[in-house]
Design a protein around this motif. Structure first.
Motif, PDB file in Angstrom:
ATOM      1  N   LYS A  13       4.013   4.387   5.134  1.00  9.20           N
ATOM      2  CA  LYS A  13       2.678   4.314   4.543  1.00  9.20           C
ATOM      3  C   LYS A  13       2.084   5.706   4.325  1.00  9.20           C
ATOM      4  N   ARG A  30      -5.375   3.228   2.889  1.00  8.52           N
ATOM      5  CA  ARG A  30      -3.934   3.388   3.083  1.00  8.52           C
ATOM      6  C   ARG A  30      -3.173   2.600   2.025  1.00  8.52           C
ATOM      7  N   PRO A  32       1.157   1.541   0.857  1.00  4.05           N
ATOM      8  CA  PRO A  32       2.570   1.659   1.250  1.00  4.05           C
ATOM      9  C   PRO A  32       3.216   2.845   0.534  1.00  4.05           C
TER      10      PRO A  32
END
Lengths: 320, 320
Positions: A13, A30, A32
């Motif tokens: 991430k 956030r 991936p």
């Protein structure tokens, strides 16, 4: 108010945050990593995330700078990726700093993921009243960072503090670095899994599942005899290595973080005992073994904290 | 002209020298330590020797300072002996700097014997064009000193770089520090003697004399099979430890000195091969293994060189 933007680029991430001077996260995001999509896609994600953080601040001039922490070997002077390996395929060679500096009119700092954790600790953790400490990140491998007199030790090209590649058993298994018995082969996630598997192959394991670090540590907490045996080897190996770091750096603290260390206080207590037995009392007397302060936020706080750490010092990043 | 006076206080002799800015010895003197006569007698010898060096200079104002290197653990800030052990009984607690500064109106610097060797290398040896290097002194024990970005690493009380107390075999014999298999137990003079004796006790030694490091090394040069076996263990252990230092410090050079290393190029060649095999190529590629430059003068040159090293820097001794 003044703010810094931090980006923590890991194998699974990418984390973004805005922090204030006190290290408080005022906004976060956030995504991936999807490293398999290649470095351009990843860099686009990084830039979009920074855009988003920028927009969350009322006035752009309140942004004092952008700090990046990335997995891999980072050339902190150039802000490029020297080598990234399997965690971030094709990330090697990416000119992170240049691409960010081209887009935003502010200071940009880039370093590896463990050095920025040490900077987070320096600014807001153990280092608030301590200038000499060692950081260990026990993840898939073992990462290290060392603050000596308030400065990160760097070595000639920034490769210093590869503390996972210190051997504790010259008769141990061969390591990718060429040496035998590096501590990373024992006390990292992959090391614990390796030991667990070895025990299973010898037919002496009390568990039937395919061993991985998380499950072995959990079984250890439940007093499984084989997991206990594995963790005994892990703690002994890491204790011996830490004793060596203490004699090498004469630190005030050894900060232990990363997934392997986050299973509760039992791990650190056992490690503390082991280190105690293996270190000269005059060195050990002034050195504490402590858990890392910021858990999974350490990387993104530390990435941003570079802005304050270097920006407010009389020395440049290259000096510190 | 400008001169510095250096004093090297060891277990068997005290060396004095006057050096110029280029590190040339213009005058020298030595006396036996006679440590058994106690610390006051020893301090008197030191002061008398400094007097003699002072008198050899035409004009006292040409003396820029006095530097001391002493065996034992030295508090370089206070210029006192923190701990001296068997080498210099009762030397512990001696306020070297204060006693010298009281008598002479000039700057006084005090440090341990290995740190001053690193300062000699910094000023006049490998460090002339290199800011990151590790010094090893293979004597009765193993001493270490590390230059990182042109500064000695110190740790919190000046105890850093005890590089002899890094374990290379967790299953090895117990060391005085509490750990097992510290490299000092293998690659120091006493370590080599220990290995030689162990082989004899096992009944497998080809020599009948009581083993000591000097004789074993000589027998190794003459291809004695048991001495060859001992030195194989020594070089393997030291090679593994040095590989760890290289991963820890990312230095440009590892400087190997002391009695054990001074038997000719064969030792360093064998060690170089061993280190090569045990170190990641990207780290090893920029790091040379080299012999120390100043032999038995290293201590006294380095002691004096503190005057130039600290006196000409913008930072104080405490910073560097």
């Amino acid at each position: 108010m003044s703010y810094a933007i931090g980006v923590d680029i890991g194998g699974t991430k990418v984390q973004f945050a805005v922090i204030d001077r006190e290290g408080n996260i005022t906004n976060r995001h956030r995504v991936p990593t999807e490293a398999n999509k290649g470095p351009e896609q990843l860099m686009n994600k990084v830039l979009l995330g920074i855009d988003m953080m920028m927009e969350s601040i009322d006035q752009e001039e309140e942004i004092q700078g952008i700090g990046i922490g990335s997995a891999g070997q980072i050339d902190y002077r150039e802000g490029t990726v020297r080598y990234a390996g399997d965690t971030l395929p094709d990330w090697t060679g990416t000119a992170i700093k240049e691409m960010i500096a081209r887009r935003y009119n502010t200071s940009v700092y880039v370093d590896n993921d463990v050095n920025v954790i040490a900077i987070a600790e320096k600014m807001y953790g153990v280092g608030k009243d301590c200038d000499h400490f060692v950081c260990l990140a026990l993840g898939t491998g073992i990462g290290g960072a060392v603050m000596e007199a308030g400065r990160l030790i760097r070595g000639v090209f920034g490769g210093a503090a590869e503390l996972g590649h210190v051997s504790i058993d010259i008769n141990g298994p061969r390591c990718s670095c060429g040496n035998n018995g590096c501590v990373e082969l024992y006390a990292s996630g992959s090391g614990i899994a390796r030991l667990g598997l070895e025990m299973q192959r010898n037919g002496s394991a009390s568990y039937a599942w395919r061993p991985n670090a998380r499950d072995i540590i959990q079984a250890w907490h439940q007093h499984d005899p084989s997991a206990t045996q594995v963790m005994r080897i892990v703690i002994r190996a890491l204790g011996s290595a830490i004793a060596g770091y203490i004699h090498t750096f004469n630190p005030e603290a050894v900060v232990v973080g990363g997934g392997v260390a986050q299973s509760g206080p039992r791990f650190l207590q056992a490690l503390d005992q082991e280190v105690n037995a293996r270190t000269s009392s005059y060195m050990r007397g002034c050195c504490r073994l402590i858990p890392a302060n910021f858990g999974s936020d350490a990387g993104v706080i530390g990435a941003a904290a570079q802005v304050w750490h270097y920006g407010e010092s009389s020395c440049s990043q290259y000096m510190i």
